[in-house]
Write an enzyme that holds these catalytic residues in place. Structure first.
Site, PDB file in Angstrom:
ATOM      1  N   LYS A 111       0.851  -1.204   0.000  1.00 41.02           N
ATOM      2  CA  LYS A 111       0.000   0.000   0.000  1.00 41.02           C
ATOM      3  C   LYS A 111       0.884   1.251   0.000  1.00 41.02           C
ATOM      4  O   LYS A 111       1.956   1.258   0.624  1.00 41.02           O
ATOM      5  CB  LYS A 111      -0.877  -0.038   1.245  1.00 41.02           C
ATOM      6  CG  LYS A 111      -1.910   1.073   1.357  1.00 41.02           C
ATOM      7  CD  LYS A 111      -2.791   0.824   2.582  1.00 41.02           C
ATOM      8  CE  LYS A 111      -3.821   1.931   2.768  1.00 41.02           C
ATOM      9  NZ  LYS A 111      -4.659   1.724   3.954  1.00 41.02           N
TER      10      LYS A 111
ATOM     11  N   SER B 296      -9.507   1.652   3.490  1.00 40.14           N
ATOM     12  CA  SER B 296      -8.734   2.444   2.559  1.00 40.14           C
ATOM     13  C   SER B 296      -7.678   1.647   1.781  1.00 40.14           C
ATOM     14  O   SER B 296      -7.009   2.217   0.924  1.00 40.14           O
ATOM     15  CB  SER B 296      -8.036   3.577   3.307  1.00 40.14           C
ATOM     16  OG  SER B 296      -7.190   3.040   4.287  1.00 40.14           O
TER      17      SER B 296
ATOM     18  N   SER C 244      -9.611  -0.741   7.652  1.00 39.74           N
ATOM     19  CA  SER C 244      -9.085  -0.512   6.306  1.00 39.74           C
ATOM     20  C   SER C 244      -8.479  -1.699   5.597  1.00 39.74           C
ATOM     21  O   SER C 244      -8.203  -1.614   4.403  1.00 39.74           O
ATOM     22  CB  SER C 244      -8.038   0.610   6.349  1.00 39.74           C
ATOM     23  OG  SER C 244      -8.664   1.807   6.716  1.00 39.74           O
TER      24      SER C 244
END
Lengths: 508, 516, 148
Positions: free
Chosen positions: A79, A160, A184
């Site tokens: 990420k 996210s 997330s």
């Protein structure tokens, strides 16, 4: 379908060792897939040169019969809020668009040391503030399970860490790293039909993870099976001298028992009733009921429990989140790094303009609200109050896990992860950021409040052909039991994370 | 404020309208002491003064995203030792907080400090106040809080190009902030407190106290009020760069406030800077901006626990307060009392000796190795002659190249009557200018030996008598003090080398007054 | 092969993917369920009518402290509603409950040896700054209040 995608990591590395498949070939195919699946927008940046180099090195090691370990040559995605040396790390924000970290996050360096092949950085909500991966400088990430990927009827990947979930779900890589502050990792895992693990707070190092809420952030792991998830966990977990919030106890590798060795008769499952909240879809409810039943059939004791402060979690989360954001974002002024505006009249003007230009609306509002809560006159009423309620939430868990009466105790909690299957983008985008998070994070946030481990596992497809997942939670540092039970459930439901690719059987 | 400029032209402020005894001044000090450690408080970069620009900077110090603080054990130990030496209660659990404000030299946008739960509280300092011309007295000031915190970087203001240049070497250096209660009243008291604090910190070796390097910074909170009234509005005075400035700045500010009130003005709560060159305080900002630091617990640092159990030992992560308290050396006040008891010194003498650690060392070592010389002679020489010499040259005692051995040799010669006091004084100067030459050599080189030979002295005395007829006459008339003029003449004739005792005896014999 | 791959993805799926026969029947339960079949209502006060004190001076203060501007009426409304959202926990009984600052409150804080292990990397430290001058970071002059 590419045959090797059906393998798990252990099978993959076994084939490397036998010379059946080369890490280099795998990486080339992965990069190809990434390009072809660009419409998903899972990646913000691929790093083909570095990946191929790492794959090449891995191949040599296998040829010399000296592989580094379980992850040698395995493709991983990261990420874009984890610092990667020499590779831009943007948090999907204009503020850090040109930021190139001079160091690796501990999670990344451990993966590199283990010989993993880092394919690139994945998409996310800006600074991890969101539950859809729709608020990104690089545009939204699409869910590969969508009925259609064009037009306006595509589904969100969740957030996210939507990019990481998407990359694993699409079969581009074997595992991915995300972060989990209020759900997330588990949220996109649920929507994308993959395994998403949020380990115990402090088990994994946050050094190099650009923070959202320091007291709740945890690096998360995506994979297509519990076994793969454990392989990654074993590589990255353990104390770090660079992070004072890691648990000091030395980490012992987890080894999960074989399916037929798992005995559930000593396992006590708790069903917290508050997790059936308004908005829970009938299909998720049905899934939840069925899996509870399966466990009971296998000999586990299953009973309903109560975690009375569950519903307060989203409010507490919003306060603590905004306060930490207000503080964590104070460093973005354009002087040492980050977007720098052109108004050089005074530091106040420069900072204000750099921040106005570099942050999106969501970030700015959270900063303002957070600062409001932290004002001396408001501090006790909001911030301290939220922290007290946080203790109540954490104590709810403690009460059921470590109850004074042996009979009242449970080992594992079984709940939904998200309330529904993946929403359509156009429906999701109509909500405010706060409502987006509030609704979708209801079941996932409390685990972050208490710092306990939680895992989302895909169970089946909904009527719309979208993944439905459930969540398991356990007491701190109880990943061994948590993942064992998860593994058992996984074996019963036999969910195929790559089922969406079946259509392409002939072409691959 | 033009009228105040006119007033400043006269060095002594006029306080015609207020009888001073009706007003009280209240002073509270905030001291920032840089902990002497090899690395910074939360990162592993170095702390040396004068390192090249931005080179003692770890990623954490530059607030590079994703970096986290890790506490330096030495800093915790130094904080505890200092707290113990100042009579504080060390807290078993203390916490770190973020204090938010924006400034170019603060890359994080916040400083990590300890506000809610500091390392130690409730200490006390009792110290001698030395005011020239006044009797020494002891003053007590409470230490409210001792906390660990980060220093900020340095910004150089470039007025020409309208910008600031930022060097982060100092960012993250470990500081102890000592917050004293407003228990003081004058500039001298404040200066004395700081002098005592410096003595203590240097003995503990927890701070170099080099104010010129910024290792010790003193801010003063000053207010005035009429007897019986609550405390007045206070001003904060910053930028005090030396111990001497402390007294000057505070005295100035007290007077400024008194004058302002006398003229019917009001004191505003503001920050003022000490302008050493012009010897006045200047307002730092013309508008006092409302500030709210929005303190928040530092989430990346769980609470700091220390071991309060008596007899415990320190482990890697748990510092033992009991183990550290054993390491505390003798404190200045204890030394003073010991000197008074052991050597029958006057308290003032003990204060002077303890104030100058090197002087004290000399005193103790010379006393030990030169038992034949009375203690009084030793300290008198050290204070009246050696120290005076250093002060005359504006030299710090530690910068003087004369060592204890040299002084011992001087005293030995003095005591043995080989040289007289004048010669001894000369030797100090000679030694300082010729550090490599030994005392004995210098005596020979410059012919400093005392003249003790009776014949020589008699001859000199006769000569002096001849040269000073008037004095002789007066002496023989009965004015005994006139002898000194003749003695002085002998000294001159002998180039200060005659043994004065013998000279006086001789003159008295020669000049025996004819009638009683 | 690649082109076909692309085409497949961009086509609307007229027919659903061949669904694997479910071995499990999700509608059939063996035991009486422990999962609540109806939602558990959570009672939180309606705070949308709460008066939020945000006069222009307070807003100015906030903007200055945060160095973020409230550039629209909508932003102000969002701020107000966030505050009302937070007000929803005011009624929860928390006397005698200590704040939970960190879940690691029982752990000893890690202490580091006093050794120089970092620094000496000026190039890297300055590498991301847009403006530098001879090894300094450059900033405009400070402590000048924002224009209103």
């Amino acid at each position: 379908m590419r045959r090797h995608l059906q393998w798990n990591i252990k099978q993959l590395t076994a084939s490397y060792a036998e010379g059946q498949l080369s890490p280099r070939r795998l990486t080339e195919l992965a990069l190809e897939d990434a390009k072809n699946l660009k419409t998903l927008n899972a990646f913000v940046r691929l790093t083909p040169e570095k990946a191929l180099q790492a794959a090449e090195d891995s191949l040599k090691r296998y040829q010399n019969k000296k592989p580094k370990g379980t992850l040698d040559g395995v493709t991983i995605a990261i990420k874009d809020n984890f610092c990667t040396e020499g590779i831009p790390t943007t948090c999907a924000s204009k503020m850090l668009q040109d930021f190139v970290p001079p160091y690796d996050a501990t999670v990344c360096s451990r993966l590199k040391k283990a010989g993993a092949v880092l394919l690139g950085k994945t998409n996310m909500d800006q600074f991890a503030m969101g539950a859809g991966t729709v608020d990104s400088l690089y545009g939204p990430t699409k869910n590969i399970w969508s009925e259609e990927l064009d037009g306006d009827r595509w589904r969100i990947a969740g957030g996210s860490s939507g990019g990481s979930a998407s990359a694993v779900a699409a079969g581009i890589c074997y595992a991915a790293i995300g972060s989990d502050t209020g759900g997330s990792t588990r949220n996109p895992a649920s929507y994308c039909g993959v395994v998403g693990l949020k380990p115990t707070y402090g088990l994994l190092s946050r050094h190099g993870l650009i923070p959202l809420v320091n007291s709740m952030d945890v690096p998360g792991i995506f994979a297509r099976s519990i076994s793969d998830c454990v392989d990654v966990l074993n590589t990255v977990a353990g104390p770090d001298t660079f992070d004072s919030t890691t648990i000091r106890k030395p980490y012992k590798n987890l080894t999960l028992p074989e399916i037929d060795q798992i005995n559930l008769s000593t396992v006590r499952i708790g069903i917290p009733k508050e997790y059936h909240c308004e908005g829970l879809s009938p299909e998720v409810l049905e899934t939840w009921s069925k899996v509870a039943d399966l466990l009971e059939c296998a000999g586990a004791s299953v009973r309903q429990v109560s975690l009375p402060n569950t519903a307060a979690s989203i409010f507490v989360y919003s306060i603590l989140n905004q306060c930490e954001v207000a503080s964590n974002m104070a460093r973005y002024d354009g002087i040492e790094y980050g977007h720098r505006a052109s108004d050089e009249r005074s530091t106040e003007q420069l900072y204000a303009q750099s921040r106005a230009e570099g942050f999106n609306e969501v970030v700015k509002t959270r900063i303002l609200t957070g600062n409001f809560f932290l004002l001396r006159k408001n501090y006790d009423h909001y911030f301290e109050k939220a922290l007290r309620v946080r203790r109540l939430i954490a104590e709810d868990f403690l009460k059921v896990f470590v109850a004074s009466q042996e009979d009242d105790r449970v080992d594992i909690l079984l709940t939904p992860t998200t309330l529904t299957d993946a929403p359509l983008y156009k429906d999701f985008a109509g909500l405010t950021n706060r409502d987006q998070c509030a609704v979708q994070d209801f079941c996932t946030q409390p685990a972050n409040m208490a710092g306990i481990p939680a895992v989302s596992i895909p169970i089946r497809l909904s009527q719309s052909g979208l993944p439905l997942s459930l969540q398991l939670m356990s007491n701190s540092l109880n990943e061994q039991l948590l993942l064992t039970v998860a593994r058992w459930i996984e074996a019963q439901v036999e969910f195929d994370s790559l089922q969406h690719r079946l259509n392409l059987q002939s072409t691959l | 404020m033009h009228y105040s400029i006119i007033r400043r032209l006269s060095t002594q402020p006029k306080l015609a309208n207020i009888p001073k005894r009706k007003w009280k001044s209240v002073v509270g000090l905030e001291v920032h002491a840089q902990i002497a450690s090899a690395s910074k408080l939360f990162s592993g970069s170095g702390t040396s003064f004068g390192a090249p620009l931005n080179s003692s900077v770890a990623y954490f110090d530059a607030s590079i995203p994703g970096t986290l603080p890790v506490v330096n054990r030495k800093c915790v130990e130094s904080g505890i030792k200092t707290a113990l030496a100042l009579g504080c209660r060390v807290n078993e659990v203390s916490m770190f907080d973020r204090k938010h404000y924006f400034y170019a030299d603060l890359p994080n946008g916040y400083q990590i400090t300890q506000q809610r739960a500091a390392l130690a509280n409730n200490g006390i300092m009792t110290f001698p106040v030395i005011t020239p011309g006044k009797k020494v007295y002891y003053k007590t000031a409470k230490l409210l809080q001792l906390q660990l915190e980060q220093d900020s970087g340095k910004s150089l203001h470039d007025d020409q190009l309208k910008r600031s240049l930022v060097d982060l070497n100092r960012a993250g250096l470990p500081l102890m902030e000592l917050v004293f209660a407003p228990d003081l009243e004058t500039g001298e008291e404040a200066a004395s407190l700081v002098k005592e604090l410096i003595l203590i910190l240097r003995r503990l070796q927890t701070c170099s106290c080099k104010m010129e390097e910024g290792a010790l910074r003193v801010d003063a909170n000053i207010s005035i009020n009429q007897e019986g009234d609550p405390m007045g509005v206070r001003t904060e005075v910053k930028n005090i760069g030396s111990v001497r400035s402390i007294s000057q700045a505070i005295t100035y500010e007290i007077n400024r406030q008194l004058e302002t009130v006398a003229e019917g003005g009001v004191i505003t709560n503001e920050t003022r800077s000490w302008d050493a060159e012009n010897r006045r305080t200047v307002a730092m900002r013309d508008k006092e901006v409302l500030q709210d630091y929005r303190f928040m617990p530092e989430p990346n640092l769980p609470p700091l626990h220390v071991n309060l159990k008596p007899g415990s030992k320190s482990t890697e992560d748990l510092v033992s307060v009991a183990a550290l308290s054993i390491e505390i050396p003798e404190l200045p006040e204890d030394t003073r009392q010991r000197l008074v008891a052991q050597y029958s010194l006057k308290p003032e003498t003990a204060i002077i000796l303890v104030n100058e650690p090197i002087l004290l060392d000399h005193f103790l070592s010379i006393n030990r190795s030169l038992s034949e010389v009375p203690t009084k002679v030793v300290y008198n020489f050290l204070i009246n002659d050696f120290l005076t010499y250093c002060n005359k040259l504006n030299l710090n005692v530690e910068d003087c190249s004369i060592n204890a051995e040299d002084i011992r040799d001087i005293l030995k010669n003095l005591h043995g009557e080989n040289i007289n006091l004048q010669a001894a004084r000369q030797l100090i100067e000679l030694l300082h200018n010729n550090p490599t030459i030994k005392v004995q050599e210098l005596i020979d080189l410059h012919n400093l030996q005392q003249i003790c030979n009776l014949e020589q002295i008699e001859a000199l005395c006769q000569q002096a008598i001849t040269n000073q007829p008037k004095a002789v006459q007066q002496y023989q008339k009965g004015k005994s003090k006139a002898l000194f003029a003749i003695v002085g003449e002998v000294a001159k004739l002998s180039a200060q080398k005659a043994n004065m005792k013998i000279v006086v005896e001789c003159l008295e014999k020669l000049l025996k007054p004819p009638k009683k | 092969m690649l082109r076909l791959l692309n085409k497949r993805f961009y086509c609307k799926f007229a027919t659903k993917t061949k669904v694997r026969p479910e071995k499990l029947n999700f509608k059939q339960l063996t035991h009486p369920t422990k999962v609540p079949q109806t939602p558990v209502k959570a009672a939180f006060p309606n705070t949308s009518a709460n008066e939020i004190e945000l006069d222009p001076k307070s807003i100015q203060l906030l903007e200055r402290l945060a160095l973020v501007d409230l550039d629209s009426e909508r932003a102000l409304e969002t701020l107000k509603s966030s505050i009302q959202f937070a007000d929803k926990i005011t009624h929860i009984q928390t006397d005698n409950v200590r704040p939970l600052y960190t879940v690691l409150e029982q752990q000893q804080l890690q202490l580091r040896n006093d050794l120089v292990t970092e620094g000496d990397c000026r190039g890297k430290v300055l590498s991301n700054a847009k403006v530098t001058d001879e090894d300094y970071f450059v900033s405009p002059p400070g402590n000048i209040p924002l224009e209103q």
